[in-house]
Design a protein around this motif. Structure first.
Motif, mmCIF file in Angstrom:
data_model
loop_
_atom_site.group_PDB
_atom_site.id
_atom_site.type_symbol
_atom_site.label_atom_id
_atom_site.label_comp_id
_atom_site.label_asym_id
_atom_site.label_seq_id
_atom_site.Cartn_x
_atom_site.Cartn_y
_atom_site.Cartn_z
ATOM 1 N N LEU A 43 145.708 38.552 83.785
ATOM 2 C CA LEU A 43 144.896 38.054 83.628
ATOM 3 C C LEU A 43 145.226 36.573 84.566
ATOM 4 C CD1 LEU A 43 145.810 35.920 80.168
ATOM 5 C CD2 LEU A 43 144.111 37.272 80.509
ATOM 6 N N SER A 44 143.961 36.300 85.752
ATOM 7 C CA SER A 44 144.251 35.889 86.792
ATOM 8 C C SER A 44 143.559 34.835 86.218
ATOM 9 C CB SER A 44 142.924 36.160 87.651
ATOM 10 O OG SER A 44 141.691 36.060 87.039
ATOM 11 N N VAL A 45 144.119 33.769 87.305
ATOM 12 C CA VAL A 45 144.197 31.815 86.939
ATOM 13 C C VAL A 45 143.895 31.607 88.325
ATOM 14 C CG1 VAL A 45 145.757 30.070 86.290
ATOM 15 C CG2 VAL A 45 146.569 32.405 84.760
ATOM 16 N N PRO A 84 132.618 29.363 93.361
ATOM 17 C CA PRO A 84 131.320 29.886 93.906
ATOM 18 C C PRO A 84 131.575 31.134 94.461
ATOM 19 C CG PRO A 84 131.032 27.342 94.016
ATOM 20 C CD PRO A 84 132.554 28.405 93.904
ATOM 21 N N GLU A 85 132.401 31.077 95.454
ATOM 22 C CA GLU A 85 132.209 31.951 96.278
ATOM 23 C C GLU A 85 133.421 33.711 95.602
ATOM 24 O OE1 GLU A 85 133.436 30.744 100.174
ATOM 25 O OE2 GLU A 85 134.919 30.216 99.101
ATOM 26 N N LEU A 86 134.173 33.109 94.638
ATOM 27 C CA LEU A 86 135.233 34.447 93.872
ATOM 28 C C LEU A 86 133.684 35.179 92.868
ATOM 29 C CD1 LEU A 86 138.230 32.686 93.137
ATOM 30 C CD2 LEU A 86 137.847 34.050 93.983
ATOM 31 N N VAL A 87 133.220 34.504 92.060
ATOM 32 C CA VAL A 87 131.796 34.793 90.970
ATOM 33 C C VAL A 87 131.184 35.958 91.824
ATOM 34 C CG1 VAL A 87 130.002 33.882 89.689
ATOM 35 C CG2 VAL A 87 132.651 32.867 89.622
ATOM 36 N N ALA A 88 130.750 35.634 93.538
ATOM 37 C CA ALA A 88 129.400 35.757 93.644
ATOM 38 C C ALA A 88 130.374 37.389 94.199
ATOM 39 C CB ALA A 88 129.433 34.948 95.354
ATOM 40 N N ARG A 89 131.487 37.303 94.666
ATOM 41 C CA ARG A 89 132.803 38.165 95.050
ATOM 42 C C ARG A 89 132.912 39.237 93.537
ATOM 43 N NH1 ARG A 89 135.802 35.473 99.118
ATOM 44 N NH2 ARG A 89 137.878 35.627 97.289
ATOM 45 N N GLY A 90 132.522 38.806 93.005
ATOM 46 C CA GLY A 90 132.743 40.086 91.702
ATOM 47 C C GLY A 90 134.335 39.859 90.764
ATOM 48 N N GLU A 91 135.091 38.706 91.555
ATOM 49 C CA GLU A 91 136.061 39.026 91.004
ATOM 50 C C GLU A 91 136.252 37.194 90.581
ATOM 51 O OE1 GLU A 91 138.131 38.296 94.682
ATOM 52 O OE2 GLU A 91 137.525 40.071 95.609
ATOM 53 N N THR A 92 135.462 37.189 89.226
ATOM 54 C CA THR A 92 135.657 35.577 88.465
ATOM 55 C C THR A 92 136.926 35.816 88.117
ATOM 56 O OG1 THR A 92 133.063 36.513 87.946
ATOM 57 C CG2 THR A 92 134.726 34.597 86.417
ATOM 58 N N PRO A 93 138.248 34.762 87.923
ATOM 59 C CA PRO A 93 139.432 34.473 87.185
ATOM 60 C C PRO A 93 138.768 34.315 86.215
ATOM 61 C CG PRO A 93 139.173 32.893 89.145
ATOM 62 C CD PRO A 93 138.060 33.293 89.241
ATOM 63 N N ASP A 94 140.014 34.635 85.257
ATOM 64 C CA ASP A 94 139.902 35.274 83.768
ATOM 65 C C ASP A 94 140.127 33.401 83.009
ATOM 66 O OD1 ASP A 94 140.062 37.648 82.388
ATOM 67 O OD2 ASP A 94 141.631 37.153 83.771
#
Length: 437
Positions: A43-45, A84-94
């Motif tokens: 799980l990413s936080v 927003p940057e994480l979401v754009a990279r496809g790395e959305t946390p859990d």
């Protein structure tokens, strides 16, 4: 808030183990350790405003015991790692730490909101263990009955801090709990002076928080119309605070952020500072300080002005939503909140034992008037949210514009009517942008 003008309040601290409050099953809101072996997952936080060290100190040990099958990957909000940057990279946390001011622009607008109501139901989770305004404000902010986060400590009450040394030096009695603004005004007049070649101010304040967290619950943006909420009511609040800055020798700091952050108070040059009590905004050890309850308006109800806590939320893109919710239950359990409270972190639950333990492991709070934090028995209303489906303006932007508007009036750069009219126009411009998205 009393940190920076850009604002984004920070929350959290450390964790200790509960020693005498029974098992998980005896603790409302506690998450039970999984009974059967589960396949390993990660799980990413994402901790908006919170460093990994804090997460480790406060939660990781307990989570490792409860969830041995989960590997926790903490993502600090460093440069290049905004949500927003994480979401754009496809790395959305859990798991995502958010708050009411950032809920829209830094969670819902990213299309990653998860309604936690189904998980509350499936786990028979008791939301009544929390202070009621915290849960209801999140529901109102999310609209349509969705619950996008579970509140965790600390919340942030407004208080007055005061410099005991200055009051002793000038022979003026200390402030006391339960004062109103008229009484504060009179004290500020006595304490604003020039003596021995040094200038001393009687009052300073985090005006952003004072306006946003007003005890009337007035919103900045009208809930039902595309405009500033009732300017006449805002004039009343402005006038109450502006008079403090018209006292001779008590002119507001020309730098907005310096006034908000209490820089002059922290240098020993201000008698009283109105601010949000937070372990993230410590007063320097060089100041002999104490606190009293935040003033109320003369003739009005004796209620507490406050800003709500942060919230743990789950990403809509997570493949492990139920596991993530169980982790949230553990992070806001009575065990963790008791340990937090002992460390001086205000709990989000109504449990009296947890509240009474506040500050027990903080020697620096031993002789402070901690009762000021709990002086009022009633909560001031939080500001109403925009009607469902209406265009809106991010809370952070609303409160920043309001603070600048007040500062311009206090600095006598403009008059109150003109300043509020200009604020109204700014809000309308931002609403137009939101409608055109």
């Amino acid at each position: 808030m009393r940190r920076t003008y850009a604002l984004s309040l920070l929350f959290g601290l450390s964790m200790a183990a509960l020693s005498a409050c029974g098992s998980d099953k005896e603790q409302p809101g506690a998450a039970n350790t999984p009974e059967r072996k589960k396949d390993p997952i990660t799980l990413s936080v994402f901790g908006l405003g919170v460093k990994e060290e804090e997460f480790n100190d406060r939660f990781r040990g307990e989570l490792s015991k409860r969830f041995p099958y989960i590997t926790f990957k903490y993502i600090s909000p460093d440069t290049g790692n905004s949500l927003p940057e994480l979401v754009a990279r496809g790395e959305t946390p859990d798991l995502i730490r958010t708050d009411i001011p950032n809920l829209k622009n830094n969670y819902l607008d990213l299309k990653i909101g998860t309604d936690l109501n189904p998980f509350v139901k499936s786990h028979s989770y008791d939301l009544n263990r929390f202070n009621p305004p915290f849960v209801q404000e999140m529901i109102d902010a999310g609209q349509n009955g969705a619950l996008y986060g579970i509140p965790y400590p600390p919340y942030i009450p407004m208080v007055l801090s005061f410099n005991k040394s200055l009051f002793d030096q000038f022979g003026v009695p200390y402030p006391k709990d339960g004062m109103n603004w008229d009484e504060v005004y009179e004290i500020a007049k006595k304490m604003s002076r020039t003596e021995g070649g040094s200038a001393y101010r009687g009052f300073s304040g985090n005006v952003m928080a004072m306006l946003r967290d007003n005890t009337y619950g007035y919103p900045i943006l009208d809930p039902n119309a595309d405009q500033l909420y009732n300017p006449e009511k805002w004039k009343t609040i402005f006038s109450n605070f502006i008079r403090l800055y018209k006292i001779p020798n008590n002119k507001i700091d020309p730098v907005v952020g310096a006034e908000l952050n209490g820089e002059a108070f922290n240098k020993g040059k201000v008698a009283i500072h109105a601010y949000q009590y937070s372990t993230y905004a410590p007063i320097p050890e060089t100041i002999d300080w104490d606190i009293v309850s935040y003033p109320t308006f003369p003739g009005e109800a004796k209620i507490m002005a406050w800003r709500g806590p942060a919230y743990w939320s789950v990403s809509a893109l997570s493949k492990h939503k139920d596991d993530a919710f169980q982790v949230i239950m553990a992070m806001v359990s009575d065990e963790v909140q008791l340990a937090d409270s002992k460390k001086g972190i205000l709990p989000t639950v109504i449990n009296k034992q947890i509240k009474d333990a506040f500050g027990q492991e903080r020697p620096d709070l031993k002789n402070k008037n901690i009762g000021a934090l709990f002086y009022y028995k009633e909560w001031a209303p939080y500001s109403p949210k925009r009607i469902s489906g209406a265009a809106t303006v991010a809370t952070v932007l609303q409160q920043n514009n309001m603070a600048v508007t007040f500062h311009d009036v206090a600095m006598e750069k403009t008059d109150m009517n003109t300043a509020l009219s200009q604020l109204d126009e700014k809000l309308k411009q931002e609403l137009a942008k939101d409608k055109n998205k």
